[in-house]
Scaffold this motif. Structure first.
Motif, PDB file in Angstrom:
ATOM      1  N   GLY A   1       0.808  -1.211   0.000  1.00 17.92           N
ATOM      2  CA  GLY A   1       0.000   0.000   0.000  1.00 17.92           C
ATOM      3  C   GLY A   1       0.837   1.254   0.000  1.00 17.92           C
ATOM      4  N   VAL A   2       1.932   1.240   0.749  1.00 19.39           N
ATOM      5  CA  VAL A   2       2.800   2.411   0.811  1.00 19.39           C
ATOM      6  C   VAL A   2       3.496   2.655  -0.519  1.00 19.39           C
ATOM      7  N   LEU A   3       3.978   1.580  -1.135  1.00 24.94           N
ATOM      8  CA  LEU A   3       4.750   1.725  -2.366  1.00 24.94           C
ATOM      9  C   LEU A   3       3.881   2.027  -3.577  1.00 24.94           C
ATOM     10  N   THR A   4       2.583   1.722  -3.512  1.00 25.10           N
ATOM     11  CA  THR A   4       1.717   1.964  -4.666  1.00 25.10           C
ATOM     12  C   THR A   4       0.736   3.105  -4.453  1.00 25.10           C
ATOM     13  N   GLY A   5       0.440   3.431  -3.195  1.00 28.33           N
ATOM     14  CA  GLY A   5      -0.556   4.466  -2.939  1.00 28.33           C
ATOM     15  C   GLY A   5       0.015   5.777  -2.474  1.00 28.33           C
ATOM     16  N   ASN A   6       1.247   5.769  -2.043  1.00 25.41           N
ATOM     17  CA  ASN A   6       1.883   6.988  -1.557  1.00 25.41           C
ATOM     18  C   ASN A   6       2.803   7.540  -2.645  1.00 25.41           C
ATOM     19  N   PRO A   7       2.676   8.833  -3.004  1.00 28.57           N
ATOM     20  CA  PRO A   7       3.570   9.389  -4.050  1.00 28.57           C
ATOM     21  C   PRO A   7       5.045   9.220  -3.718  1.00 28.57           C
ATOM     22  N   ILE A   8       5.392   9.410  -2.440  1.00 23.14           N
ATOM     23  CA  ILE A   8       6.798   9.222  -2.058  1.00 23.14           C
ATOM     24  C   ILE A   8       7.195   7.754  -2.222  1.00 23.14           C
ATOM     25  N   GLY A   9       6.279   6.829  -1.902  1.00 19.58           N
ATOM     26  CA  GLY A   9       6.556   5.405  -2.077  1.00 19.58           C
ATOM     27  C   GLY A   9       6.776   5.036  -3.531  1.00 19.58           C
TER      28      GLY A   9
ATOM     29  N   VAL B   1       7.926   7.019  -5.852  1.00 16.83           N
ATOM     30  CA  VAL B   1       9.261   7.514  -6.216  1.00 16.83           C
ATOM     31  C   VAL B   1      10.338   6.563  -5.696  1.00 16.83           C
ATOM     32  N   CYS B   2      10.160   6.055  -4.479  1.00 17.49           N
ATOM     33  CA  CYS B   2      11.136   5.101  -3.930  1.00 17.49           C
ATOM     34  C   CYS B   2      11.226   3.836  -4.775  1.00 17.49           C
ATOM     35  N   VAL B   3      10.056   3.353  -5.243  1.00 13.26           N
ATOM     36  CA  VAL B   3      10.055   2.148  -6.080  1.00 13.26           C
ATOM     37  C   VAL B   3      10.814   2.391  -7.374  1.00 13.26           C
TER      38      VAL B   3
ATOM     39  N   PHE C   1      18.610  -0.432  -1.168  1.00 14.19           N
ATOM     40  CA  PHE C   1      18.103  -1.050   0.059  1.00 14.19           C
ATOM     41  C   PHE C   1      17.370  -0.029   0.927  1.00 14.19           C
ATOM     42  N   LEU C   2      17.919   1.163   1.012  1.00 12.12           N
ATOM     43  CA  LEU C   2      17.261   2.215   1.795  1.00 12.12           C
ATOM     44  C   LEU C   2      15.925   2.617   1.171  1.00 12.12           C
ATOM     45  N   LEU C   3      15.901   2.687  -0.174  1.00 15.85           N
ATOM     46  CA  LEU C   3      14.678   3.125  -0.858  1.00 15.85           C
ATOM     47  C   LEU C   3      13.593   2.048  -0.815  1.00 15.85           C
ATOM     48  N   LEU C   4      13.987   0.783  -0.983  1.00 13.82           N
ATOM     49  CA  LEU C   4      12.999  -0.294  -1.068  1.00 13.82           C
ATOM     50  C   LEU C   4      12.749  -1.003   0.259  1.00 13.82           C
ATOM     51  N   GLY C   5      13.687  -0.886   1.183  1.00 15.93           N
ATOM     52  CA  GLY C   5      13.533  -1.582   2.446  1.00 15.93           C
ATOM     53  C   GLY C   5      13.256  -0.670   3.619  1.00 15.93           C
ATOM     54  N   VAL C   6      14.089   0.357   3.808  1.00 13.61           N
ATOM     55  CA  VAL C   6      13.965   1.224   4.977  1.00 13.61           C
ATOM     56  C   VAL C   6      12.884   2.277   4.787  1.00 13.61           C
ATOM     57  N   ALA C   7      12.879   2.935   3.619  1.00 11.56           N
ATOM     58  CA  ALA C   7      11.900   4.011   3.396  1.00 11.56           C
ATOM     59  C   ALA C   7      10.454   3.527   3.512  1.00 11.56           C
ATOM     60  N   PRO C   8      10.075   2.366   2.916  1.00 16.85           N
ATOM     61  CA  PRO C   8       8.688   1.906   3.087  1.00 16.85           C
ATOM     62  C   PRO C   8       8.316   1.662   4.548  1.00 16.85           C
ATOM     63  N   LEU C   9       9.278   1.150   5.350  1.00 22.45           N
ATOM     64  CA  LEU C   9       9.000   0.944   6.767  1.00 22.45           C
ATOM     65  C   LEU C   9       8.705   2.266   7.472  1.00 22.45           C
ATOM     66  N   MET C  10       9.512   3.259   7.162  1.00 15.12           N
ATOM     67  CA  MET C  10       9.304   4.567   7.791  1.00 15.12           C
ATOM     68  C   MET C  10       7.981   5.177   7.348  1.00 15.12           C
ATOM     69  N   LEU C  11       7.647   5.046   6.054  1.00 10.45           N
ATOM     70  CA  LEU C  11       6.383   5.598   5.560  1.00 10.45           C
ATOM     71  C   LEU C  11       5.203   4.871   6.183  1.00 10.45           C
ATOM     72  N   SER C  12       5.328   3.558   6.369  1.00 11.30           N
ATOM     73  CA  SER C  12       4.245   2.803   7.004  1.00 11.30           C
ATOM     74  C   SER C  12       4.042   3.236   8.443  1.00 11.30           C
ATOM     75  N   VAL C  13       5.152   3.443   9.156  1.00 15.96           N
ATOM     76  CA  VAL C  13       5.050   3.892  10.544  1.00 15.96           C
ATOM     77  C   VAL C  13       4.385   5.254  10.615  1.00 15.96           C
ATOM     78  N   LEU C  14       4.795   6.154   9.720  1.00 20.44           N
ATOM     79  CA  LEU C  14       4.201   7.495   9.716  1.00 20.44           C
ATOM     80  C   LEU C  14       2.716   7.453   9.366  1.00 20.44           C
ATOM     81  N   ALA C  15       2.341   6.509   8.424  1.00 18.22           N
ATOM     82  CA  ALA C  15       0.943   6.444   7.994  1.00 18.22           C
ATOM     83  C   ALA C  15       0.037   5.881   9.087  1.00 18.22           C
ATOM     84  N   THR C  16       0.595   5.048   9.960  1.00 11.94           N
ATOM     85  CA  THR C  16      -0.226   4.425  10.999  1.00 11.94           C
ATOM     86  C   THR C  16      -0.132   5.156  12.343  1.00 11.94           C
ATOM     87  N   THR C  17       0.732   6.148  12.424  1.00  9.97           N
ATOM     88  CA  THR C  17       0.875   6.899  13.694  1.00  9.97           C
ATOM     89  C   THR C  17      -0.115   8.059  13.704  1.00  9.97           C
ATOM     90  N   PRO C  18      -1.010   8.123  14.670  1.00  9.82           N
ATOM     91  CA  PRO C  18      -1.959   9.232  14.729  1.00  9.82           C
ATOM     92  C   PRO C  18      -1.270  10.552  15.038  1.00  9.82           C
TER      93      PRO C  18
END
Length: 298
Positions: free
Chosen positions: A144-152, A154-156, A278-295
């Protein structure tokens, strides 16, 4: 570009050397050339089977041998020159078998030295994928992060581009470090074969010039050996074979040096492409997911 070995490998020089050595023994025992080839084919040697089939189809021995390619092109060239000048074919093949064996051993040494850095490069190219799998294993919505988020997105795009660039770059480095397919010192060996038949040096050089097995840039080293033979007044044959052996030794040393350098130069695509991917495909999606789920705080 893939680093996998091609599905069709070039002819095995070790096997060619063993076959040529067997041919030399058969010819030394008095067998005629075609009969010697048939005996070799009867042992199950696949190259000999194909060569005999071509001869039975009307091909000349030289053309039938050369069609195998690889180390057999050297055998075809030596066979043609020996039969043209009347050199003893059995002795020529025996010497050629030793040269092919030596060249094959040198090439094997280089491939063994290249195995470790090449294997490391293959392993590290999977590092970005490992980052994605880690995200899935931790339960994050990576897709969801890599396909629905514009930043995701770009990372892909950037990550995949860097992975492809790393594979191409690494494959190019590995190819450049591989040993040359041609047999080192073959120009000098073929001139020695021609001289063994009693012809003069000018004719020997002309015969070898038309041989596809002799590298054009090897002519200078052969000329230097012939000049030494003339000035010292010693037979050129042994000097040429010694020069060919030295060229094979130098090829082995240079190959090992290339393998040693490859271990360090492979760090370039690792640092420039693989780790950022690795940072773009592995670390960045994790950070974006955390940000998306953090209220967000109110």
């Amino acid at each position: 570009m893939s680093l996998r070995r091609r599905s069709i490998d070039p002819p095995d020089p070790q096997r060619a050397a063993a076959a040529v050595r067997t041919l030399a023994v058969l010819l030394q025992a008095g067998a005629r050339p075609l009969t010697a080839w048939r005996h070799l084919a009867d042992t199950g040697d696949p190259a000999a089977v194909r060569i005999v089939a071509r001869m039975d189809g009307g091909s000349e021995p030289t053309g039938a041998i050369e069609a195998e390619g690889g180390a057999w092109s050297d055998v075809a060239a030596a066979w043609e020159i020996a039969t043209t000048v009347g050199a003893p074919l059995a002795e020529v093949l025996r010497t050629l078998a030793e040269s092919l064996q030596d060249a094959a051993s040198a090439a094997d040494d280089v491939r063994i030295a290249l195995a470790e850095p090449t294997g490391t490069a293959r392993l590290l190219l999977w590092l970005p994928l490992a980052g994605l799998l880690l995200g899935f294993a931790l339960g994050f919505d990576i897709v969801g992060v890599l396909t629905g988020n514009p930043i995701g997105i770009v990372c892909v795009v950037l990550g995949v581009g860097l992975v492809l660039l790393a594979r191409w770059w690494t494959a190019r480095m590995v190819r450049a470090a591989q040993p040359d397919a041609a047999t080192p010192g073959m120009h000098a060996e073929l001139v020695a074969v021609a001289l063994a038949g009693g012809v003069g040096i000018p004719r020997a050089l002309r015969l070898v010039e038309h041989s596809p097995a002799a590298l054009p840039d090897a002519r200078s080293s052969t000329d230097a050996v012939l000049e030494l033979s003339r000035s010292a007044g010693v037979p050129a044959g042994e000097l040429l074979r010694a020069s060919a052996a030295q060229q094979r030794h130098e090829s082995r040393v240079q190959g090992r040096v290339r393998a040693a350098r490859l271990s360090s130069t492979l760090l370039l695509p690792l640092g420039v492409c693989t780790l950022p991917a690795f940072l773009l495909l592995g670390v960045a999606p994790l950070m974006l997911s955390v940000l998306a789920t953090t209220p967000l705080p109110i």
